[in-house]
Design a protein around this motif. Structure first.
Motif, PDB file in Angstrom:
ATOM      1  N   VAL A  29       0.815  -1.216   0.000  1.00 47.39           N
ATOM      2  CA  VAL A  29       0.000   0.000   0.000  1.00 47.39           C
ATOM      3  C   VAL A  29       0.847   1.264   0.000  1.00 47.39           C
ATOM      4  O   VAL A  29       0.597   2.206  -0.770  1.00 47.39           O
ATOM      5  N   LYS A  30       1.857   1.324   0.827  1.00 46.78           N
ATOM      6  CA  LYS A  30       2.663   2.540   0.928  1.00 46.78           C
ATOM      7  C   LYS A  30       3.481   2.784  -0.333  1.00 46.78           C
ATOM      8  O   LYS A  30       3.618   3.917  -0.795  1.00 46.78           O
ATOM      9  N   PHE A  31       4.035   1.727  -0.893  1.00 46.63           N
ATOM     10  CA  PHE A  31       4.804   1.894  -2.135  1.00 46.63           C
ATOM     11  C   PHE A  31       3.905   2.383  -3.263  1.00 46.63           C
ATOM     12  O   PHE A  31       4.245   3.296  -4.009  1.00 46.63           O
ATOM     13  N   ALA A  32       2.716   1.783  -3.392  1.00 41.67           N
ATOM     14  CA  ALA A  32       1.798   2.171  -4.463  1.00 41.67           C
ATOM     15  C   ALA A  32       1.404   3.645  -4.357  1.00 41.67           C
ATOM     16  O   ALA A  32       1.142   4.298  -5.369  1.00 41.67           O
ATOM     17  N   ALA A  33       1.382   4.176  -3.146  1.00 45.33           N
ATOM     18  CA  ALA A  33       0.971   5.574  -2.952  1.00 45.33           C
ATOM     19  C   ALA A  33       2.116   6.559  -3.096  1.00 45.33           C
ATOM     20  O   ALA A  33       1.888   7.774  -3.095  1.00 45.33           O
ATOM     21  N   SER A  34       3.339   6.070  -3.263  1.00 43.53           N
ATOM     22  CA  SER A  34       4.484   6.977  -3.358  1.00 43.53           C
ATOM     23  C   SER A  34       4.515   7.633  -4.740  1.00 43.53           C
ATOM     24  O   SER A  34       4.111   7.021  -5.738  1.00 43.53           O
ATOM     25  N   PRO A  35       4.965   8.877  -4.821  1.00 45.23           N
ATOM     26  CA  PRO A  35       5.055   9.550  -6.139  1.00 45.23           C
ATOM     27  C   PRO A  35       5.928   8.786  -7.120  1.00 45.23           C
ATOM     28  O   PRO A  35       5.672   8.796  -8.327  1.00 45.23           O
ATOM     29  N   GLN A  36       6.956   8.088  -6.606  1.00 46.68           N
ATOM     30  CA  GLN A  36       7.866   7.360  -7.487  1.00 46.68           C
ATOM     31  C   GLN A  36       7.175   6.193  -8.197  1.00 46.68           C
ATOM     32  O   GLN A  36       7.568   5.787  -9.285  1.00 46.68           O
ATOM     33  N   ALA A  37       6.135   5.650  -7.561  1.00 44.63           N
ATOM     34  CA  ALA A  37       5.459   4.487  -8.147  1.00 44.63           C
ATOM     35  C   ALA A  37       4.410   4.882  -9.172  1.00 44.63           C
ATOM     36  O   ALA A  37       3.918   4.030  -9.924  1.00 44.63           O
ATOM     37  N   ARG A  38       4.056   6.148  -9.223  1.00 49.70           N
ATOM     38  CA  ARG A  38       2.946   6.580 -10.078  1.00 49.70           C
ATOM     39  C   ARG A  38       3.141   6.236 -11.559  1.00 49.70           C
ATOM     40  O   ARG A  38       2.219   5.720 -12.198  1.00 49.70           O
ATOM     41  N   PRO A  39       4.305   6.512 -12.140  1.00 46.94           N
ATOM     42  CA  PRO A  39       4.479   6.132 -13.562  1.00 46.94           C
ATOM     43  C   PRO A  39       4.316   4.640 -13.799  1.00 46.94           C
ATOM     44  O   PRO A  39       3.773   4.225 -14.826  1.00 46.94           O
ATOM     45  N   LEU A  40       4.771   3.830 -12.839  1.00 47.96           N
ATOM     46  CA  LEU A  40       4.647   2.383 -12.977  1.00 47.96           C
ATOM     47  C   LEU A  40       3.181   1.965 -12.932  1.00 47.96           C
ATOM     48  O   LEU A  40       2.728   1.153 -13.751  1.00 47.96           O
ATOM     49  N   LEU A  41       2.421   2.520 -11.979  1.00 45.17           N
ATOM     50  CA  LEU A  41       1.001   2.191 -11.897  1.00 45.17           C
ATOM     51  C   LEU A  41       0.277   2.548 -13.199  1.00 45.17           C
ATOM     52  O   LEU A  41      -0.523   1.766 -13.719  1.00 45.17           O
ATOM     53  N   SER A  42       0.565   3.725 -13.712  1.00 50.57           N
ATOM     54  CA  SER A  42      -0.085   4.184 -14.933  1.00 50.57           C
ATOM     55  C   SER A  42       0.237   3.272 -16.110  1.00 50.57           C
ATOM     56  O   SER A  42      -0.646   2.896 -16.892  1.00 50.57           O
ATOM     57  N   GLN A  43       1.526   2.917 -16.264  1.00 50.29           N
ATOM     58  CA  GLN A  43       1.926   2.053 -17.380  1.00 50.29           C
ATOM     59  C   GLN A  43       1.273   0.687 -17.288  1.00 50.29           C
ATOM     60  O   GLN A  43       0.788   0.148 -18.279  1.00 50.29           O
ATOM     61  N   LEU A  44       1.280   0.103 -16.089  1.00 47.21           N
ATOM     62  CA  LEU A  44       0.689  -1.225 -15.914  1.00 47.21           C
ATOM     63  C   LEU A  44      -0.808  -1.198 -16.232  1.00 47.21           C
ATOM     64  O   LEU A  44      -1.323  -2.065 -16.950  1.00 47.21           O
ATOM     65  N   ALA A  45      -1.500  -0.207 -15.693  1.00 48.24           N
ATOM     66  CA  ALA A  45      -2.936  -0.115 -15.933  1.00 48.24           C
ATOM     67  C   ALA A  45      -3.230   0.109 -17.413  1.00 48.24           C
ATOM     68  O   ALA A  45      -4.185  -0.462 -17.969  1.00 48.24           O
ATOM     69  N   ASN A  46      -2.417   0.914 -18.059  1.00 47.88           N
ATOM     70  CA  ASN A  46      -2.619   1.183 -19.486  1.00 47.88           C
ATOM     71  C   ASN A  46      -2.481  -0.097 -20.306  1.00 47.88           C
ATOM     72  O   ASN A  46      -3.281  -0.370 -21.209  1.00 47.88           O
ATOM     73  N   VAL A  47      -1.461  -0.894 -19.997  1.00 47.21           N
ATOM     74  CA  VAL A  47      -1.262  -2.155 -20.724  1.00 47.21           C
ATOM     75  C   VAL A  47      -2.443  -3.085 -20.505  1.00 47.21           C
ATOM     76  O   VAL A  47      -2.942  -3.732 -21.439  1.00 47.21           O
ATOM     77  N   ILE A  48      -2.925  -3.150 -19.274  1.00 46.43           N
ATOM     78  CA  ILE A  48      -4.068  -4.032 -18.976  1.00 46.43           C
ATOM     79  C   ILE A  48      -5.301  -3.580 -19.748  1.00 46.43           C
ATOM     80  O   ILE A  48      -6.021  -4.397 -20.334  1.00 46.43           O
ATOM     81  N   GLY A  49      -5.554  -2.279 -19.751  1.00 52.52           N
ATOM     82  CA  GLY A  49      -6.688  -1.776 -20.520  1.00 52.52           C
ATOM     83  C   GLY A  49      -6.541  -2.050 -22.005  1.00 52.52           C
ATOM     84  O   GLY A  49      -7.508  -2.425 -22.685  1.00 52.52           O
ATOM     85  N   THR A  50      -5.338  -1.886 -22.525  1.00 57.99           N
ATOM     86  CA  THR A  50      -5.086  -2.084 -23.953  1.00 57.99           C
ATOM     87  C   THR A  50      -5.277  -3.540 -24.360  1.00 57.99           C
ATOM     88  O   THR A  50      -5.693  -3.835 -25.487  1.00 57.99           O
ATOM     89  N   ARG A  51      -5.001  -4.457 -23.455  1.00 57.91           N
ATOM     90  CA  ARG A  51      -5.160  -5.876 -23.765  1.00 57.91           C
ATOM     91  C   ARG A  51      -6.638  -6.252 -23.965  1.00 57.91           C
ATOM     92  O   ARG A  51      -6.932  -7.291 -24.551  1.00 57.91           O
ATOM     93  N   GLN A  52      -7.551  -5.434 -23.465  1.00 57.43           N
ATOM     94  CA  GLN A  52      -8.984  -5.616 -23.731  1.00 57.43           C
ATOM     95  C   GLN A  52      -9.512  -6.968 -23.226  1.00 57.43           C
ATOM     96  O   GLN A  52     -10.386  -7.588 -23.852  1.00 57.43           O
ATOM     97  N   GLN A  53      -8.997  -7.413 -22.108  1.00 57.21           N
ATOM     98  CA  GLN A  53      -9.481  -8.656 -21.513  1.00 57.21           C
ATOM     99  C   GLN A  53     -10.392  -8.298 -20.328  1.00 57.21           C
ATOM    100  O   GLN A  53      -9.898  -7.897 -19.267  1.00 57.21           O
ATOM    101  N   PRO A  54     -11.716  -8.420 -20.467  1.00 52.39           N
ATOM    102  CA  PRO A  54     -12.642  -7.974 -19.418  1.00 52.39           C
ATOM    103  C   PRO A  54     -12.345  -8.550 -18.039  1.00 52.39           C
ATOM    104  O   PRO A  54     -12.456  -7.840 -17.031  1.00 52.39           O
ATOM    105  N   ALA A  55     -11.973  -9.812 -17.988  1.00 48.73           N
ATOM    106  CA  ALA A  55     -11.704 -10.432 -16.682  1.00 48.73           C
ATOM    107  C   ALA A  55     -10.528  -9.749 -15.990  1.00 48.73           C
ATOM    108  O   ALA A  55     -10.556  -9.519 -14.772  1.00 48.73           O
TER     109      ALA A  55
END
Length: 1023
Positions: free
Chosen positions: A643-669
């Motif tokens: 939780v603390k790492f995910a909320a750090s400013p340093q982790a923000r680009p990583l969270l965004s990239q990961l979420a973007n890839v997941i959305g792009t894969r278009q797998q509803p599950a």
């Protein structure tokens, strides 16, 4: 705004101030400042006399006691641009005698002089053993633009655009009797952008710099093989199988390795570029957009200073004298002492011999051919890549007083020194890139019959420099070859390495294993590992030893070599996984890539270990993302538990990239899994941090989903779920935030981005009211971008209704965005017919595209709309603007014109955008030259600035110049330095418009007097 002429490659030197006599034409009206008559110009531009070979060494100025020794000169050699020694000490030299002509020339006078290909490969011999060449034999001739060579089994591969050849001498007369074309299709366009510099890699592949001309490559004689699109990339091929592949890269003339296999290239004003991300790994995750695979180890740009010692050429002296007579001149007082800029980086080579003092090992040597000099950079590791600094302050390692000296390339020679290849030309300029009146009086073939090769001697030692024995490795037994892997001189190591691979002698295997286990030299151990791999004799035991080696680079290499065996050998897999915690970032970097080849949850956990430590390094982050692919959702879910790492400013680009890839894969599950995990995310005691993480993830998912035409709202159909509550709640808050002028700009812009991930109805109600005079230009622009991200036909009508009340900047933004979809284009045409939108808002370059549209209705209406707006012939327009060259001028007015028309694509000082070439050295152009290339920007179009049109699978039309290509994506750069990265997965069609990004038609925007003011302003600028 200004044409690609201003991007000089191997052409105009900025070392002396290139202020020209025509400058005064644009600034004054007195008789002495008028254009020089042709006859007078001819008299003032005499042929420059070359320095004869026996006196050439005296023209060089070197630092720290280094000296030059002439090894060969004309007639033994002419126009040398690449050279290698074979295993027996014979020197093979590439002679690019046909420089600088092109069979695509747009200048009829040059085209008439063009002849059949005359490039050659020459063999040089030292017959009497004095270390200098005294015999020369033409090995192969009739080659088109030859630029590189690599030995293989007694023959040599030669790169000669549009082909790569294999030549071999079978009867010992040093003349090729086997001549086989291997690959073909490299585009023959700009002679300064051809593929070049073939070099063997540690992995037994031959690497080549691709230039930037591109091409469609085919293997000659192969059946059922699809052509390979080069694009702006480099290449390599397997000499055994002649399998060809494109790889990360894409620059001009230069290609070199360091000891550990890191590859560097250079690109005119980018002296040292490191290839960081291998294409083979990036291709695994087709949903991962990557903006660049290359790192500039030296800050790039036209303002990198160089320090020449050669005098200005006669035509430059004329320019300076004319400027000196102008009382209004704001340029430096002395042209002879003005500093210049890097404009023609060439032949980057890392020194890897044993003849020089230790501090020179690993230094980068780069030719600056226009300035008659050689730059030296100190190269140091910087994380997983490198950084470099000048080795000499306000002077160069080597500079010549001779204007003919053109140091274009280098090689690490058998004697441990660097050899320098001097193309030795009176002029190195490209015919496309010279003022017409100047070009008419110069012979660009002058020096075609000359050329020099030098040995750069080290400082004098007490015992003097001792040349080692001449190589005879061709007849060496396998034991001798293995021993040479410990040689401190790279030529001996690399040649032995190649020969061991060529011979495929099984007797080498035990010798290599013994050397690996006993040698104290990390480089020897490195070569043994790759040699065993090449002999298909590397095994689990050796790899486990290498993975525990004390040298990090050996561990890194072992990780890479272990890849094919990881899923078969449990002990090997466990060891590689454990290196996720290695102390060296480069080992972790390679491990991150390699773990993408490993099956099982342990690999994902190891990737998490790496990214948890290296989240701040975008290179390592990209390596991790390239390896996740199918396990991205699981990985992100695990990361959110921290939780603390995910909320750090340093982790923000990583969270965004990961979420973007997941959305792009278009797998509803997968999306539902992350949405549920996001909804449950909770930073104890801090709701702001909780919300910030949730919004970041929603935006990333939404942007990815949108690539496939889906929306976050699709996951709100079950109203009682946690995910539905989260999405609807954050969208509701985003509407309030976007409208609240008390909020910070960053929060409002973030809210607009989130709303763009919903649907048009939701976004329209919240965003359309923000298109008003009370809102900032930045916010209104973001609203336009958000609304036009929806492919709905209603969008055009919504924006065109608001259009009359908007500012010129936002109007331009709307027109630009509406030109991206075919349905919107027709609605825009209707608005033009109704005079809601001015026809002048359609850029000329887009008009040409529209009039050639495959959509018949768009084509028909475009032809009707633009019929009365057809641009006149360029020569007629240029003739009509000639009075601008003698008109009185106003610098203040010129600055206003510049800001109005040029800053969207050109940077000058702290203003503007670096889309087109930097204008730091624009004053080095003549007034007529500037005039021509403003009004006729397509006269010369460098491949670097060629406009491309990309059509996506959902009908989006994007235009711009290609600034990066990877296996998964391409990146376009547009006006105002706007960049868009498009996944190849979404590209339906891509093609070049054949024109410069800079449009024609400036005569409709700039009057004759304004043109005079603009030219005067540009040419008056200080450095």
């Amino acid at each position: 705004m200004l044409s690609t002429l201003f991007q000089r490659t191997l052409l105009l030197s900025a070392g002396a101030v290139l202020v020209v006599w025509a400058f005064s034409v644009a600034r004054g009206t007195s008789a002495e400042n008028r254009p020089m008559p042709k006859d007078s110009l001819a008299e003032a531009l005499p042929h420059l006399e070359p320095t004869e070979p026996d006196k050439a060494v005296d023209t060089f100025r070197l630092q720290n006691g280094f000296r030059m020794e002439l090894l060969a000169a004309e007639p033994l050699v002419t126009d040398p641009v690449a050279m290698q020694y074979d295993e027996n000490g014979l020197a093979y030299v590439i002679e690019m005698n046909d420089y600088p002509y092109t069979d695509k020339s747009k200048d009829e006078a040059w085209a008439e002089q063009k002849s059949a290909p005359i490039g050659k490969v020459r063999v040089l011999e030292d017959v009497d053993g004095d270390g200098k060449f005294d015999r020369s034999t033409i090995f192969a001739e009739g080659l088109s633009w030859p630029t590189g060579l690599a030995f293989w089994k007694g023959g040599v591969y030669v790169s000669a655009t549009p082909d790569i050849w294999y030549f071999k001498d079978t009867d010992g007369d040093h003349k090729a009797d086997i001549k086989r074309k291997v690959f073909t299709g490299f585009r023959k366009y700009n002679v300064q952008a051809v593929m070049n510099n073939l070099k063997w890699g540690l992995d037994h592949q031959i690497y080549g710099a691709g230039g930037s001309n591109g091409g469609t490559i085919q293997t000659v004689g192969a059946s059922k093989t699809d052509p390979i699109n080069m694009g702006r990339r480099d290449f390599r091929f397997d000499a055994n199988t002649e399998n060809f592949e494109v790889i990360s890269g894409g620059a001009r003339f230069g290609n070199t390795f360091d000891d550990w296999g890191n590859r560097f290239i250079c690109n005119i004003s980018n002296p040292l570029m490191h290839i960081v991300l291998p294409a083979k790994y990036l291709g695994r995750n087709r949903y991962l957009p990557v903006t660049s695979a290359i790192h500039n180890a030296v800050p790039a740009g036209d303002a990198i200073a160089v320090y020449r010692v050669s005098p200005p050429e006669p035509w430059r002296i004329i320019n300076a004298q004319r400027l000196a007579n102008d009382p209004n001149s704001r340029s430096p007082k002395s042209a002879k002492h003005a500093t210049g800029f890097v404009t023609s980086s060439a032949g980057v080579t890392l020194y890897r011999g044993a003849a020089y003092p230790r501090e020179y090992y690993g230094n980068a040597f780069i030719g600056e051919v226009a300035g008659n000099l050689v730059m030296r950079y100190l190269v140091e590791p910087g994380g997983v890549t490198f950084k470099a600094e000048r080795a000499h302050q306000k002077q160069e390692f080597l500079a010549s007083t001779d204007n003919w000296s053109r140091p274009v390339n280098f090689l690490n020679a058998p004697d441990g020194t660097l050899h320098l290849l001097d193309m030795y030309r009176e002029n190195i300029e490209h015919p496309w890139s010279m003022p017409e009146d100047i070009k008419a009086h110069l012979d660009l073939t002058s020096g075609r019959d000359r050329g020099r090769i030098y040995r750069i001697l080290p400082p004098k030692f007490p015992d003097g420099f001792k040349k080692p024995e001449s190589p005879r490795l061709g007849s060496a037994d396998i034991s001798r070859l293995v021993k040479e892997l410990e040689n401190p001189n790279v030529w001996w190591r690399d040649t032995a390495h190649r020969l061991i691979f060529e011979r495929q002698d099984p007797r080498a295997v035990p010798l290599l294993i013994e050397l690996f286990q006993q040698s104290k030299s990390p480089l020897a151990r490195l070569h043994t590992l790759w040699s065993l791999q090449g002999l298909e004799a590397i095994n689990e035991t050796l790899l486990l030893q290498a993975l525990s080696d004390s040298e990090p680079e050996i561990r890194r290499t072992a990780v890479r070599l272990a890849e094919p065996q990881l899923n078969q050998h449990e002990a090997l897999k466990k060891k590689v996984i454990s290196l996720a915690k290695d102390s060296d970032p480069r080992v972790r970097f390679q491990t991150a890539f390699t773990l993408g080849e490993v099956a099982g949850p342990e690999a994902a956990q190891a990737l998490y270990t790496i990214v948890r430590q290296d989240y701040g390094d975008h290179w390592i982050r990209t390596a991790v993302l390239s390896s996740l692919s199918e396990s991205t959702a699981d990985f992100l879910a695990s990361l959110l538990k921290d939780v603390k790492f995910a909320a750090s400013p340093q982790a923000r680009p990583l969270l965004s990239q990961l979420a973007n890839v997941i959305g792009t894969r278009q797998q509803p599950a997968e999306v539902k899994k992350i949405l549920e995990r996001t909804a449950r995310y909770d930073y104890p005691g801090n709701q702001k941090k909780t919300t910030a993480v949730q919004i970041e993830l929603l935006r990333g998912l939404g942007e990815g989903l949108k690539r496939g035409g889906k929306s976050l709202l699709q996951f709100t159909t079950e109203p009682e779920t946690e995910a539905s509550h989260l999405i609807l709640g954050q969208i509701s808050q985003a509407k309030k935030t976007a409208a609240d002028r008390r909020e910070t700009s960053a929060r409002r812009l973030g809210a607009i981005e989130l709303l763009s991930c919903t649907d048009l109805a939701t976004a329209q109600s919240a965003l359309l009211p923000l298109l008003g005079a009370r809102e900032t230009q930045e916010l209104q622009s973001a609203v336009v971008v958000a609304l036009t991200s929806f492919p709905d036909n209603k969008v055009a009508n919504l924006l065109l209704e608001e259009y009359p009340s908007l500012t010129p900047t936002i109007r331009r933004e709307i027109v630009d965005r509406l030109l991206r979809r075919q349905d919107w284009i027709l609605q825009l045409f209707a608005a033009i017919s109704e005079r809601t939108v001015s026809l002048s808002q359609i850029p000329q370059v887009r008009r040409d595209i529209l009039m050639k549209s495959p959509n018949p209705e768009i084509r028909k209406q475009a032809e009707q709309l633009f019929a009365g707006e057809t641009l006149g012939p360029r020569h007629e327009i240029i003739a009509a603007y000639q009075p601008a060259l003698t008109a009185k001028t106003d610098l203040t007015a010129g600055k206003r014109v510049f800001k109005r028309e040029c800053l969207t694509c050109h940077r000058l000082g702290q203003e503007g955008y670096e889309v087109g070439p930097n204008l730091a050295t624009i004053k080095n152009r003549t007034a007529p030259e500037i005039l021509v290339h403003v009004l006729d920007p397509n006269k010369e179009v460098s491949p670097n600035y060629l406009e491309y049109v990309v059509v996506t699978d959902d009908g989006l039309i994007e235009t711009g110049i290609i600034v990066n290509e990877t296996p998964s994506s391409i990146t376009l750069k547009k006006a105002e330095n706007k960049r868009i990265t498009i996944l190849r997965e979404n590209i339906e069609e891509i093609k070049s418009s054949g024109k410069s990004l800079m449009p024609e038609g400036f005569e409709k925007k700039i009057k004759t007097g304004e043109m005079a003011d603009l030219i005067a302003y540009l040419m008056s600028l200080e450095n």
